[in-house]
Write an enzyme that holds these catalytic residues in place. Sequence first.
Site, short mmCIF file in Angstrom:
data_model
loop_
_atom_site.label_atom_id
_atom_site.label_comp_id
_atom_site.label_asym_id
_atom_site.label_seq_id
_atom_site.Cartn_x
_atom_site.Cartn_y
_atom_site.Cartn_z
N LYS A 13 17.06 3.59 -25.95
CA LYS A 13 17.14 3.50 -27.12
C LYS A 13 17.49 1.68 -27.43
O LYS A 13 16.71 0.98 -28.49
CB LYS A 13 18.60 4.08 -28.10
CG LYS A 13 17.38 5.38 -27.59
CD LYS A 13 18.41 6.87 -28.29
CE LYS A 13 20.19 6.48 -27.75
NZ LYS A 13 20.56 6.95 -26.81
N ARG A 88 20.91 12.56 -34.51
CA ARG A 88 21.33 13.55 -33.54
C ARG A 88 21.37 14.89 -33.99
O ARG A 88 21.77 15.76 -32.88
CB ARG A 88 22.86 12.59 -32.92
CG ARG A 88 22.55 12.11 -32.13
CD ARG A 88 23.95 11.02 -31.65
NE ARG A 88 24.42 10.66 -30.71
CZ ARG A 88 24.45 9.51 -30.70
NH1 ARG A 88 23.64 9.02 -31.11
NH2 ARG A 88 24.38 9.39 -28.93
N ARG A 127 26.37 -0.02 -17.37
CA ARG A 127 25.36 -1.20 -18.34
C ARG A 127 26.74 -2.29 -18.47
O ARG A 127 27.85 -1.99 -18.42
CB ARG A 127 25.28 -0.43 -19.36
CG ARG A 127 25.23 -1.07 -20.89
CD ARG A 127 24.83 -0.01 -22.10
NE ARG A 127 25.71 1.22 -22.68
CZ ARG A 127 25.34 2.21 -22.60
NH1 ARG A 127 24.16 2.25 -23.08
NH2 ARG A 127 25.95 3.11 -22.73
N ARG A 160 31.75 -0.68 -21.95
CA ARG A 160 31.88 0.55 -23.32
C ARG A 160 33.24 1.11 -22.78
O ARG A 160 32.72 2.29 -21.74
CB ARG A 160 30.77 1.14 -23.41
CG ARG A 160 30.42 0.70 -25.10
CD ARG A 160 28.96 0.51 -25.17
NE ARG A 160 28.90 2.71 -25.74
CZ ARG A 160 27.48 3.20 -26.16
NH1 ARG A 160 25.87 2.79 -26.13
NH2 ARG A 160 27.29 4.41 -26.14
N ARG A 171 28.36 13.25 -22.51
CA ARG A 171 26.74 13.11 -23.80
C ARG A 171 26.01 13.70 -23.55
O ARG A 171 25.42 14.54 -24.14
CB ARG A 171 27.02 11.52 -23.50
CG ARG A 171 28.39 11.20 -24.48
CD ARG A 171 28.88 9.42 -24.08
NE ARG A 171 27.45 8.54 -24.17
CZ ARG A 171 27.79 7.15 -23.72
NH1 ARG A 171 28.63 6.62 -22.33
NH2 ARG A 171 26.34 6.20 -24.32
P1 AP5 Z 1 20.45 1.46 -23.30
O1 AP5 Z 1 19.83 0.70 -24.66
O2 AP5 Z 1 21.82 0.82 -23.25
O3 AP5 Z 1 20.77 2.72 -23.84
P2 AP5 Z 1 20.60 3.61 -24.94
O4 AP5 Z 1 19.84 4.78 -24.73
O5 AP5 Z 1 20.99 2.57 -25.91
O6 AP5 Z 1 22.07 4.18 -24.23
P3 AP5 Z 1 24.00 4.60 -25.09
O7 AP5 Z 1 24.35 4.43 -24.59
O8 AP5 Z 1 24.39 3.76 -26.67
O9 AP5 Z 1 23.24 6.07 -26.41
P4 AP5 Z 1 24.15 7.24 -26.90
O10 AP5 Z 1 23.15 7.98 -27.25
O11 AP5 Z 1 25.22 7.36 -26.03
O12 AP5 Z 1 25.18 5.94 -28.00
P5 AP5 Z 1 25.25 5.67 -29.17
O13 AP5 Z 1 25.86 4.02 -28.99
O14 AP5 Z 1 24.35 5.56 -29.77
O15 AP5 Z 1 19.97 1.68 -22.02
C1 AP5 Z 1 21.39 1.89 -20.96
C2 AP5 Z 1 21.30 1.17 -19.64
O16 AP5 Z 1 20.55 1.57 -19.00
C3 AP5 Z 1 21.48 -0.86 -20.07
O17 AP5 Z 1 22.84 -0.86 -18.93
C4 AP5 Z 1 20.43 -0.94 -20.06
O18 AP5 Z 1 19.55 -2.23 -19.06
C5 AP5 Z 1 19.35 -0.09 -18.86
N1 AP5 Z 1 18.08 0.43 -18.89
C6 AP5 Z 1 17.18 0.04 -20.03
N2 AP5 Z 1 16.33 0.65 -20.00
C7 AP5 Z 1 15.69 0.48 -18.56
C8 AP5 Z 1 14.51 0.79 -18.01
N3 AP5 Z 1 13.41 1.02 -18.38
N4 AP5 Z 1 15.21 1.04 -16.62
C9 AP5 Z 1 16.21 1.03 -15.93
N5 AP5 Z 1 17.31 -0.03 -16.97
C10 AP5 Z 1 17.32 0.29 -17.54
O19 AP5 Z 1 26.39 6.17 -29.46
C11 AP5 Z 1 28.21 6.63 -29.10
C12 AP5 Z 1 28.35 7.32 -29.87
O20 AP5 Z 1 28.56 7.08 -31.00
C13 AP5 Z 1 28.31 8.76 -29.40
O21 AP5 Z 1 28.31 9.78 -28.17
C14 AP5 Z 1 29.18 9.58 -30.56
O22 AP5 Z 1 30.69 9.96 -30.74
C15 AP5 Z 1 29.05 8.38 -31.29
N6 AP5 Z 1 27.43 7.97 -32.72
C16 AP5 Z 1 26.80 7.32 -32.46
N7 AP5 Z 1 25.68 8.27 -33.40
C17 AP5 Z 1 26.38 8.71 -33.79
C18 AP5 Z 1 25.43 10.27 -34.57
N8 AP5 Z 1 23.88 9.92 -35.32
N9 AP5 Z 1 25.56 10.80 -35.29
C19 AP5 Z 1 26.93 11.14 -34.28
N10 AP5 Z 1 27.85 10.64 -33.66
C20 AP5 Z 1 26.85 9.33 -33.47
MG MG Z 2 22.42 2.45 -27.42
#
Ligand code: AP5
Ligand code: MG
Length: 214
Positions: A13, A88, A127, A160, A171
Amino acid sequence: MNLILLGPPGSGKGTQAKMIAQHLGIPQVSTGDMLRAAVKEGTPMGLKAKAMMDAGALVPDEVVVGIVRERLQKDDCVNGFILDGFPRTVAQADALQSNLADLGKSINMVISLEVDNEAVVERISGRRTCPDCGRMYHVQFDPPESADTCGECGSALIQRDDDREATVRKRLDVYAQQTAPLVEYYNNAGLLKSIDGMQAIQTVQAEILQALGC
Ligand code: AP5
Ligand code: MG
C-alpha cells in the site's frame, strides 16, 4: 480523484500510494504514518497508540476517524487524495462516507491489493524504512543503493517496531477479522478494483494506473 488503497500489511500500500500520489499530484494520506509521527513527537495520542501498534492491534476507530477527518480538510486534498491504511473497519468506512458527504465529496475507486500471507512475512521482514522522508526499501526486492542509507535524503534506514514476525502474524489476523470485510463492502458499493499484488512493484503500479485510466 479520491482513492482508497486496501490490502493486508506488507501488500505494498505505502509503496504504491507514494507512486500514485506523485503521478497524480495528490497527497498520500497514511494513518500508519500519521500515528508513527505522533509516536515520534510523543503527543498524548501517540503515547497511547504506540502500545496498540507494537502489539499489532488497531487503535480505536474514533482516534483515526478524527485524524483523517482533519487531514482531508487541508487545502492539498482539494483535487483528491489517496488513503493508505484507512478505513480498516466497517465503522471507519461508514464514518468516512458520512464525513466526505459533509464535505460534498465521495470515493471514486477502492484498489484492493491481493497478496498471500507468506509473501507478506517475507516482505515485511526485509523492509527498511527511512524515518525522515518515509521512503520504503526491501533488502532483496527494492534495495537502497548504499546499504542502510536512504537514497532520497541520506538518513540511516530503520526497521519498524511492529515488524517482528510474531507481530506481523497478529496484524494479519487482525486484517482477516476486521479489515477483510471491507472488500465485500466496497464491492457491493461498485467501487472495488482488485489487483494481483504478488507481481513486481512496477507491474502492480502499471495495473493500478491502467485501472485509474492514466
Ligand atoms: P509496503 O509498501 O511498506 O506495504 P504496506 O502495505 O504499506 O505495509 P504496512 O506494513 O505499512 O501495512 P500495515 O497496514 O500493516 O501498516 P500501517 O502503517 O498502515 O511494502 C512492504 C515491503 O514490501 C517493503 O519493503 C516494500 O519495498 C516491499 N514491496 C512492496 N511491494 C512489493 C512487490 N510488489 N514485490 C516485492 N516487494 C514489495 O499500520 C501500522 C499500525 O498502525 C496498525 O497495525 C495499527 O496499529 C495502526 N493503524 C494504522 N491505520 C489504522 C487504522 N485505520 N485504524 C486503526 N489502527 C490503525
Ligand atoms: Mg504502509
